[in-house]
Design an enzyme around this catalytic site. Structure first.
Site, mmCIF file in Angstrom:
data_model
loop_
_atom_site.group_PDB
_atom_site.id
_atom_site.type_symbol
_atom_site.label_atom_id
_atom_site.label_comp_id
_atom_site.label_asym_id
_atom_site.label_seq_id
_atom_site.Cartn_x
_atom_site.Cartn_y
_atom_site.Cartn_z
ATOM 1 N N VAL A 104 0.674 -1.048 -0.003
ATOM 2 C CA VAL A 104 0.046 -0.147 0.069
ATOM 3 C C VAL A 104 0.878 1.484 0.045
ATOM 4 C CG1 VAL A 104 -1.920 -1.229 1.234
ATOM 5 C CG2 VAL A 104 -0.167 0.241 2.404
ATOM 6 N N GLU B 180 9.243 -35.797 12.784
ATOM 7 C CA GLU B 180 10.447 -35.846 12.108
ATOM 8 C C GLU B 180 10.615 -34.670 11.339
ATOM 9 O OE1 GLU B 180 13.560 -37.064 12.381
ATOM 10 O OE2 GLU B 180 12.143 -38.482 13.469
ATOM 11 N N HIS C 274 12.378 -1.210 4.467
ATOM 12 C CA HIS C 274 12.352 -2.270 3.647
ATOM 13 C C HIS C 274 12.563 -1.681 2.306
ATOM 14 C CE1 HIS C 274 12.381 -5.876 1.294
ATOM 15 N NE2 HIS C 274 11.083 -5.816 0.815
ATOM 16 N N GLY D 137 8.095 -6.448 14.771
ATOM 17 C CA GLY D 137 8.213 -5.325 15.480
ATOM 18 C C GLY D 137 7.854 -5.515 17.095
HETATM 19 P P1 NDP Z 1 1.895 -3.794 9.252
HETATM 20 O O1 NDP Z 1 1.006 -4.693 8.053
HETATM 21 O O2 NDP Z 1 1.903 -4.446 10.629
HETATM 22 O O3 NDP Z 1 0.997 -2.235 8.970
HETATM 23 C C1 NDP Z 1 0.035 -2.139 9.451
HETATM 24 C C2 NDP Z 1 -0.509 -0.805 9.522
HETATM 25 O O4 NDP Z 1 -0.607 -0.020 8.486
HETATM 26 C C3 NDP Z 1 -1.805 -0.475 10.568
HETATM 27 O O5 NDP Z 1 -1.587 0.578 11.518
HETATM 28 C C4 NDP Z 1 -2.477 -0.147 9.398
HETATM 29 O O6 NDP Z 1 -3.808 0.730 9.766
HETATM 30 C C5 NDP Z 1 -1.759 0.553 8.488
HETATM 31 N N1 NDP Z 1 -2.255 0.715 7.105
HETATM 32 C C6 NDP Z 1 -2.552 -0.239 6.140
HETATM 33 N N2 NDP Z 1 -2.985 0.331 5.048
HETATM 34 C C7 NDP Z 1 -2.865 1.617 5.415
HETATM 35 C C8 NDP Z 1 -3.396 2.651 4.172
HETATM 36 N N3 NDP Z 1 -3.790 2.304 3.023
HETATM 37 N N4 NDP Z 1 -3.329 4.010 4.907
HETATM 38 C C9 NDP Z 1 -2.571 4.337 6.098
HETATM 39 N N5 NDP Z 1 -2.470 3.339 6.887
HETATM 40 C C10 NDP Z 1 -2.528 1.923 6.443
HETATM 41 O O7 NDP Z 1 3.106 -3.508 8.377
HETATM 42 P P2 NDP Z 1 4.636 -4.111 8.956
HETATM 43 O O8 NDP Z 1 5.079 -3.459 10.222
HETATM 44 O O9 NDP Z 1 4.824 -5.483 8.739
HETATM 45 O O10 NDP Z 1 5.548 -3.477 7.811
HETATM 46 C C11 NDP Z 1 5.621 -2.222 7.781
HETATM 47 C C12 NDP Z 1 7.297 -2.006 6.872
HETATM 48 O O11 NDP Z 1 8.267 -2.530 7.795
HETATM 49 C C13 NDP Z 1 7.158 -2.748 5.711
HETATM 50 O O12 NDP Z 1 7.925 -1.904 4.844
HETATM 51 C C14 NDP Z 1 7.833 -3.866 5.829
HETATM 52 O O13 NDP Z 1 8.570 -4.597 4.787
HETATM 53 C C15 NDP Z 1 8.977 -3.530 7.088
HETATM 54 N N6 NDP Z 1 9.408 -4.518 7.889
HETATM 55 C C16 NDP Z 1 8.536 -5.537 8.417
HETATM 56 C C17 NDP Z 1 8.988 -6.367 9.329
HETATM 57 C C18 NDP Z 1 8.015 -7.237 9.971
HETATM 58 O O14 NDP Z 1 8.476 -8.068 10.858
HETATM 59 N N7 NDP Z 1 6.756 -7.273 10.041
HETATM 60 C C19 NDP Z 1 10.353 -6.381 9.776
HETATM 61 C C20 NDP Z 1 11.245 -5.366 9.203
HETATM 62 C C21 NDP Z 1 10.851 -4.508 8.178
HETATM 63 P P3 NDP Z 1 -5.159 0.523 9.329
HETATM 64 O O15 NDP Z 1 -5.645 0.114 10.724
HETATM 65 O O16 NDP Z 1 -5.581 1.656 8.980
HETATM 66 O O17 NDP Z 1 -5.171 -0.584 8.353
#
Ligand code: NDP
Ligand code: MG
Length: 356
Positions: A98, A240, A121, A147
């Site tokens: 997104v 296994e 990333h 996280g």
């Molecule tokens: P998440 O899937 O956990 O992010 C979800 C958050 O994004 C929610 O707060 C959601 O809020 C918000 N969100 C989703 N869609 C939208 C939108 N269209 N507009 C505004 N807010 C939105 O993400 P991650 O933390 O997994 O990943 C974030 C970054 O970190 C990525 O680049 C990933 O590659 C990187 N990364 C991730 C790791 C991991 O272990 N997860 C490790 C290292 C890096 P809402 O309630 O509004 O949907």
């Protein structure tokens, strides 16, 4: 007589590694960070920055399901656009798929010259899904962990290893600022490795496809199928080929391959050493090289972007097929019957994307 390994034999690393002492907290002091997204990474970065004394504003949609959590954690929440407008550093922590949309609608119109666009990333920058203006810094601070651990390790004073990359540096301060950010979320306590957007993106995609997520699940399924089709019981095959994998991986994690070989029986060691390369043979190696090529030439990225644009038809189908594999039913049943599953419940919240 044996001789000790001396320094001349020690492996010398190509990458620079930074620690707290290398970071200058003033590079981020007085700046406002907009953390966009309050999911896995977002909640950890926002709270760690806040606890480190950095001014944080969380950017979320009006109807966001994460809004209540961010507010009850004591953080200021604005819409993504308003958060970007208020910030000097924009930390883009919404899902990768997104990000281009959020960039177009909320970030780009509110970015000012000299601001920093920061990622965890490199996908969207490396594959040109986001093309930032020339007058902003573009950096990456990527914790090498989900996280929840980034937050927990910060609270326990341990820290989480991380990566730092600078893609664009117009202010001359991008590197110092990125390192200060990494320190503020606790990464520099453990160590921050210098890399590039290209290296992080390509190694990450290759690792998850060839080894971590793709390779290992295929190895597990094929081992399981081989045993069950030969008439052995599904329970035995499950233990296994899947359950015991954790024990082996834990040993490798703690002490490398050698630590694992040392802990298993001589019979396991001999059999493993003679048969491993027969199983994951030169064909597997050629396939890995092909996977890497598709990552490098952008073919995988184009495919995944098109898949998302089409509403994820293949993804949905493959996911359903994976979920209906017999090993999943057998595993669910067995995990319900044995005690080890209980202690894992606590860590369910950490089941999130592997960032390797
Ligand atoms: P998440 O899937 O956990 O992010 C979800 C958050 O994004 C929610 O707060 C959601 O809020 C918000 N969100 C989703 N869609 C939208 C939108 N269209 N507009 C505004 N807010 C939105 O993400 P991650 O933390 O997994 O990943 C974030 C970054 O970190 C990525 O680049 C990933 O590659 C990187 N990364 C991730 C790791 C991991 O272990 N997860 C490790 C290292 C890096 P809402 O309630 O509004 O949907
Ligand atoms: Mg990955």
């Amino acid at each position: 007589m044996t001789t000790e390994t001396d320094d001349d034999d020690a492996y010398s690393f190509d990458s620079k590694i930074y620690y707290d002492d290398d970071a200058d907290p003033t590079a981020i002091a007085g700046k406002t960070v907009a953390v966009l997204g309050y999911g896995s990474q977002g909640h950890a970065h926002a709270q760690n920055l806040d606890d480190s004394g950095v001014d944080v504003v969380v950017g979320l949609r009006e109807d966001s399901s994460s809004r209540a959590a961010a507010e009850s954690d004591g953080l200021r929440v604005e819409t993504p656009g308003d958060a970007v407008a208020a910030a000097d550093i924009v930390s883009v922590l919404v899902p990768d798929t997104v990000q281009p949309d959020v960039y177009e609608n909320a970030i780009e119109p509110n970015l000012e010259a000299g601001d920093t666009l920061q990622f965890a990333h490199g996908f969207n920058i490396h594959y040109n899904q986001i093309q930032p203006p020339e007058d902003v810094d573009v950096t990456m601070v990527a914790p090498k962990s989900p996280g929840h651990l980034v937050r927990r390790n910060y609270e326990s004073d341990e820290g989480t290893p991380g990566l730092l990359a600078v893609y664009q540096d117009v202010t001359g301060e991008a590197h110092d600022e990125g390192l200060a950010y990494a320190a503020a979320i606790g990464c520099a306590r453990a160590g921050v490795i210098e890399t590039s957007f290209r290296e992080e993106t390509e190694t990450d995609l290759f690792g998850e496809q060839a080894v971590l997520c793709g390779g290992v699940t295929s190895l597990v399924k094929q081992g399981y199928e081989t045993l069950v089709e030969a008439g052995y019981s599904p329970e035995m095959a499950y233990f296994e080929c899947l359950n015991e994998l954790k024990l082996i991986v834990d040993l490798m994690y703690e002490d490398g391959l050698g630590g694992m070989w040392q802990s298993v029986s001589d019979t396991a060691e001999y059999g493993g050493l003679t048969q491993g390369d027969e199983i994951v043979d030169e064909h597997a190696r050629e396939n890995m090289e092909e996977v890497l090529e598709q990552v490098q030439n952008g073919q995988f990225a184009r495919e995944w972007i098109a898949e998302n644009q089409a509403g994820r038809p293949s993804y949905t189908q493959l996911k359903t097929r994976e979920e209906s594999h017999e090993i999943e039913q057998v595993g669910e049943e067995l995990r319900g019957l044995f005690a080890w599953a209980e202690e894992d419940e606590e860590s369910d919240e950490e089941k999130t994307e592997v960032r390797a």
